[in-house]
Enzyme design. Structure first.
Site, PDB file in Angstrom:
ATOM      1  N   TYR A  86      -2.297  -1.493  10.339  1.00 55.09           N
ATOM      2  CA  TYR A  86      -2.225  -1.695   8.884  1.00 55.09           C
ATOM      3  C   TYR A  86      -0.872  -1.205   8.350  1.00 55.09           C
ATOM      4  CZ  TYR A  86      -3.972  -1.356   4.006  1.00 55.09           C
ATOM      5  OH  TYR A  86      -4.172  -1.478   2.651  1.00 55.09           O
TER       6      TYR A  86
ATOM      7  N   SER B  84       0.881  -1.170   0.000  1.00 57.72           N
ATOM      8  CA  SER B  84       0.000   0.000   0.000  1.00 57.72           C
ATOM      9  C   SER B  84       0.916   1.217   0.000  1.00 57.72           C
ATOM     10  CB  SER B  84      -0.842  -0.005   1.289  1.00 57.72           C
ATOM     11  OG  SER B  84      -1.475   1.242   1.480  1.00 57.72           O
TER      12      SER B  84
END
Ligand SMILES: NC(=O)c1ccc[n+]([C@@H]2O[C@H](COP(=O)([O-])OP(=O)(O)OC[C@H]3O[C@@H](n4cnc5c(N)ncnc54)[C@H](O)[C@@H]3O)[C@@H](O)[C@H]2O)c1
Length: 254
Positions: free
Chosen positions: A156, A143
């Site tokens: 995350y 990401s």
């Protein structure tokens, strides 16, 4: 250029937004795509969608946090099709949306288990198969948050930074074995994950600012991530390993 003819390629998280678009793209480029996901109804849905257009796809229900299930899926693939040429390790879940000091041990473990350990299990068994057949190409979905941080997403962010570390480490370990390993860093992509996040009280109010944070002025589409993964998996990227490609409308350029 991004031809995948005669390639057997795994896509994990194949029932979701980026995964589903990747299955369609890879099958269209000539690959036999083996879809792994824990969402069985979603897998059936993709089988129906892609089979109708003549794509060669196979579904294996699999939770990537279950190492024995991942190993069995890879064995099933090599048993049926002989060789595993490529893998797009893309299954993932979103952050718990809390500041670090409010994240429970359970929530932390759940996110690390899917977003980092799941990638490790997949790579471990895919590499085992690729070593036996003389090489391959792996792409992991990290990401933009594998490179930078935002507020209230430390679980995350830690997992996705870990995916970049794993990617580089495996590229170093297995370069001599003709196995390339790269990562993709998506910005915000319009998928079911983002739809869920848009309904979270803590996140919904950040949406307009987040859109403006992408210099290109919009969020991305799953197909735009699939195209980058397809290229990295293909021989067009034959000298590329251990790197990460931003697919983020310029998010990381600011
Ligand atoms: N959408 C974005 O803006 C964005 C941005 C950056 C990174 N990503 C990453 O892209 C990947 C795909 O995300 P998406 O937006 O398509 O999400 P999504 O929720 O649409 O799809 C994720 C898929 O992963 C599957 N999955 C989740 N846990 C699993 C498990 N334990 N075992 C097997 N399958 C599992 C889900 O069933 C689902 O089909 C994720 O790794 C996500 O972190 C997404």
């Amino acid at each position: 250029m991004s031809d995948l003819k005669q390639r057997n390629i795994i896509v994990t998280g194949a029932s979701g937004g980026i995964g589903r678009a990747s299955v369609v793209a890879f099958a269209h480029a000539g690959a036999r795509v083996i879809m792994l996901d824990r969402d069985i109804a979603g897998l059936n849905d993709v089988v129906e969608q892609v089979s109708a257009s003549g794509g060669a796809i196979h579904a294996i229900p699999c939770d990537v946090t279950d190492e024995a299930a991942v190993a069995a899926a890879v064995d099933e693939i090599t048993g049926r099709f002989g060789v595993l040429h490529g893998a797009f390790n893309n299954a993932g879940i979103e952050q718990s949306h809390l500041p670090l000091h409010e994240i429970s041990a359970d929530a932390w473990e759940r996110i690390i288990k899917v977003d980092l350990t799941g990638v490790f299990f997949c790579m471990k068994h895919q590499i085992r198969a690729m070593l036996a057949s003389g090489g391959g190409s792996i792409v992991n979905t990290a990401s933009a948050l594998g490179a930078v941080a935002i507020a209230a997403a430390s679980d995350y962010i830690a997992a996705k930074h870990g995916v970049l570390g794993l990617t580089k480490a495996a590229a170093v370990d297995y370069g001599p074995n003709n196995i390339r390993v790269n990562a993709i860093l998506p910005g915000i992509i319009e998928t079911p994950m983002i739809l869920r996040l848009s309904q979270e009280a803590n996140f919904a109010n950040q949406f307009q600012a987040l859109r403006e944070r992408h210099p290109i002025g919009r969020f991305g589409k799953p197909e735009e991530v699939a195209a980058a993964a397809q290229w990295l998996l293909s021989d067009a990227a034959s000298f590329i390993t251990g790197t990460s490609m931003s697919v983020d409308g310029g998010y990381l350029a600011i």
